[in-house]
Design a protein around this motif. Structure first.
Motif, short mmCIF file in Angstrom:
data_model
loop_
_atom_site.label_atom_id
_atom_site.label_comp_id
_atom_site.label_asym_id
_atom_site.label_seq_id
_atom_site.Cartn_x
_atom_site.Cartn_y
_atom_site.Cartn_z
N GLY A 74 -15.64 4.94 1.37
CA GLY A 74 -16.75 4.79 0.43
C GLY A 74 -16.27 4.36 -0.94
N PRO A 75 -17.15 4.46 -1.94
CA PRO A 75 -16.79 4.00 -3.29
C PRO A 75 -15.57 4.71 -3.87
CG PRO A 75 -19.16 4.27 -3.10
CD PRO A 75 -18.58 4.82 -1.83
N ILE A 76 -15.43 6.01 -3.63
CA ILE A 76 -14.24 6.68 -4.19
C ILE A 76 -12.98 6.13 -3.51
CG2 ILE A 76 -14.56 8.72 -2.65
CD1 ILE A 76 -12.87 8.70 -6.11
N GLY A 77 -13.07 5.82 -2.23
CA GLY A 77 -11.92 5.23 -1.53
C GLY A 77 -11.62 3.82 -2.05
N ALA A 78 -12.69 3.06 -2.30
CA ALA A 78 -12.49 1.69 -2.79
C ALA A 78 -11.81 1.69 -4.15
CB ALA A 78 -13.84 0.97 -2.87
N ALA A 79 -12.04 2.77 -4.92
CA ALA A 79 -11.43 2.86 -6.24
C ALA A 79 -10.04 3.50 -6.20
CB ALA A 79 -12.35 3.66 -7.18
N LEU A 80 -9.85 4.41 -5.23
CA LEU A 80 -8.62 5.22 -5.19
C LEU A 80 -7.55 4.64 -4.25
CD1 LEU A 80 -7.87 7.93 -6.52
CD2 LEU A 80 -8.87 9.10 -4.54
N ASP A 81 -7.97 4.15 -3.10
CA ASP A 81 -7.00 3.75 -2.08
C ASP A 81 -6.02 2.66 -2.55
OD1 ASP A 81 -8.36 5.58 -0.65
OD2 ASP A 81 -9.24 4.21 0.81
N PRO A 82 -6.47 1.65 -3.34
CA PRO A 82 -5.49 0.66 -3.78
C PRO A 82 -4.35 1.29 -4.59
CG PRO A 82 -7.71 -0.16 -4.14
CD PRO A 82 -7.85 1.29 -3.76
N HIS A 83 -4.63 2.40 -5.26
CA HIS A 83 -3.57 3.07 -6.01
C HIS A 83 -2.55 3.70 -5.06
CE1 HIS A 83 -1.55 5.27 -9.18
NE2 HIS A 83 -1.69 6.39 -8.49
N PHE A 84 -3.05 4.34 -4.02
CA PHE A 84 -2.14 5.02 -3.10
C PHE A 84 -1.43 4.04 -2.16
CE2 PHE A 84 -5.04 8.83 -3.70
CZ PHE A 84 -4.12 9.52 -4.48
N LEU A 85 -2.15 3.00 -1.75
CA LEU A 85 -1.61 2.12 -0.71
C LEU A 85 -1.08 0.79 -1.24
CD1 LEU A 85 -4.53 2.57 1.84
CD2 LEU A 85 -2.39 3.82 1.78
N GLY A 86 -1.44 0.50 -2.50
CA GLY A 86 -1.08 -0.81 -3.06
C GLY A 86 -2.26 -1.76 -2.89
N VAL A 87 -2.50 -2.57 -3.90
CA VAL A 87 -3.66 -3.46 -3.86
C VAL A 87 -3.50 -4.52 -2.76
CG1 VAL A 87 -2.91 -5.15 -5.60
CG2 VAL A 87 -5.33 -4.60 -5.37
N GLU A 88 -2.25 -4.82 -2.41
CA GLU A 88 -2.01 -5.82 -1.35
C GLU A 88 -2.57 -5.30 -0.03
OE1 GLU A 88 0.21 -4.75 -3.51
OE2 GLU A 88 0.66 -6.53 -4.68
#
Ligand code: SF4
Length: 471
Positions: free
Chosen positions: A341-355
């Motif tokens: 969801g939106p929190i994942g869309a905002a948070l996941d690139p930080h944890f996993l890398g934007v790539e």
């Protein structure tokens, strides 16, 4: 189901055709948002409470080191242990060594998103320790060998019929041969099986919604009471949580609890709010003999003071996903990682890398509902926009898309040319769509027109209307 964030588009396409998922997601839409609306309407001071809660979190984030150290000191005074873990690997190893010291063959677990973030279940299983999820939703998805699809309702993507089949398949070995369809009977089967597991477990692992600096307490909220049994029956209680959960006082915790339950499930309070403060004392009749808090950072301290700072206010209520049209359409598994969801869309690139997670910040219509309902007023669309910029700057997005955006930006900085270009485009679209009033195919817009028509422009342009309205 593909399970990586890179596969978002393929996952989403598959999810849209999944009839069971669509039935379950339609139910979600009528469920959580409606209950939240009623709960908020019933509390006139909700917005003031929200601002108070935001103030508390902002204050903590400015003094995070101070409150975490205070929390650690209080835990130690009460006979507990705090383990600082910079990475998921450190957190996993720490928990494994606690389990090994107990010679634990199995552990019971309350619902914990941080344990999902560090991949704890698979890790324990690989090392010969059986993890047993005790939250009903987590129990269901553990049987189905699936990750959670929602941060407060992990099995929200399953229909009752799917749960019936799953229990029938897995519960036969425990002597439940009859196929149950009544929800109460299904819950009862799980309860009977889990009761035994609580007594067999060497360690109980829970998450924490809050850490209270003034008392060294950890707090969990549940609606099933499974957290209480998980932490009080085994000899050892491990709390696995992250650093931003700390709040200064019990009173601060009470303030945030009032917005949490209303935002999450539409309840005034969750059914169980459990405070744990250290191991069992001599005068206590029950409780764990050891109390460990595993405090995960995993890049959170790097977020302080950056464009991602406000994400640290998140209390994992799930309201943003309950109200997101994209999440409602594709469910949580499409996002391919722990936080959807939106929190994942905002948070996941930080944890996993934007790539790796570049599709997620694009999985948004920018309607703004997530930010509107977020009890912590986290500007989720702004943060997704930030990730889009980062992806553009790092040339992660496809060359054609980058060229299109750069051409648009060049044009947008030249108003006269921009007006001329839009006038020409509108004229061409009007002329082309005159007959049908819409297009079923357009060059460079195939992603849109392969699933829906593109309407031909009608009425005046935005610029003309704007001029007219301003007189
Ligand atoms: S971002 Fe806001 S709405 Fe979403 S889970 Fe966090 S606190 Fe709740």
């Amino acid at each position: 189901m593909l399970s990586t964030t890179q596969a978002f588009k393929a996952n989403a396409a598959k999810a849209l055709k999944d009839k069971n998922l669509q039935t379950a997601m339609a139910r979600l839409e009528q469920n959580f948002p409606a209950r939240r609306r009623a709960a908020v309407a019933g509390l006139p001071e909700f917005d003031a409470l929200r601002d108070e809660a935001i103030g508390i979190k902002n204050h903590v984030l400015q003094h995070l080191d101070l409150y975490l150290e205070r929390f650690e000191a209080r835990v130690k005074e009460r006979g507990g242990h705090v383990h600082w873990c910079a990475t998921p690997a450190q957190a996993r190893e720490t928990i494994l060594s606690i389990c090994r010291a107990q010679n634990a063959k199995s552990v019971t677990k309350g619902k914990s998103m941080v344990s999902e973030e560090i991949g704890l279940n698979d890790f324990l299983a690989e090392h010969g320790i059986e993890p047993v999820e005790t939250d009903l939703g987590e129990y269901i998805i553990q049987l189905a060998c699936e990750p959670p699809s929602h941060i407060i309702g992990p099995a929200v993507h399953k229909t009752k019929e799917q749960v019936t089949d799953l229990f029938h398949e897995h519960h036969r070995k425990y002597g439940f041969s009859e196929k149950q369809t009544d929800p109460e009977a299904l819950v009862n089967e799980a309860r009977v099986i889990l009761r035994k597991k609580y007594f067999e477990a060497g360690v109980g692992i829970t998450g924490a919604n809050f850490l209270i600096a003034e008392t060294g307490s950890t707090v969990i909220v549940t609606n099933e009471g499974n957290g209480d049994l998980t932490q009080s029956l085994p000899k050892v209680h491990v709390v696995v949580t992250s650093i931003e959960k700390v709040v200064p006082t019990l009173e601060d915790c009470a303030t945030i609890l009032r917005v949490l339950a209303r935002s999450a499930t539409g309840q005034e309070m969750s059914v169980y709010t459990t405070f744990s403060t250290g191991p069992k004392r001599p005068e206590d009749i029950d409780g764990p003999e050891e109390f460990h808090v595993v405090l995960l950072d995993n890049g959170r301290s790097d977020m302080v003071g950056t464009a991602l700072h406000e994400l640290l206010r998140c209390i994992r209520c799930g309201a943003c996903m309950n109200h997101c049209p994209v999440y409602q359409a594709v469910g949580g598994h499409a996002y391919g990682w722990v936080y959807p969801g939106p929190i994942g869309a905002a948070l996941d690139p930080h944890f996993l890398g934007v790539e790796a997670a570049q599709h997620l910040p694009n999985a948004s219509t920018f309607c703004g509902r997530c930010a509107e309902v977020c009890p912590m007023k986290i500007p989720l669309p702004d943060i997704m926009r930030h990730w889009r910029e980062v992806a553009h700057e790092r040339k992660v997005t496809p060359p054609l898309q980058r060229a299109g955006i750069e051409a648009w930006a060049w044009l947008a900085k030249r108003p006269a040319l921009y007006r001329l270009a839009t006038r020409l485009a509108v004229w061409a679209l009007r002329a082309g769509g005159k007959k049908r009033g819409r297009f079923n195919s357009l060059p460079l817009a195939g992603g849109w027109t392969q699933v829906r028509d593109f309407p031909a422009p009608q009425g005046g342009t935005f610029h003309r209307q704007w001029r007219e309205r301003r007189g």
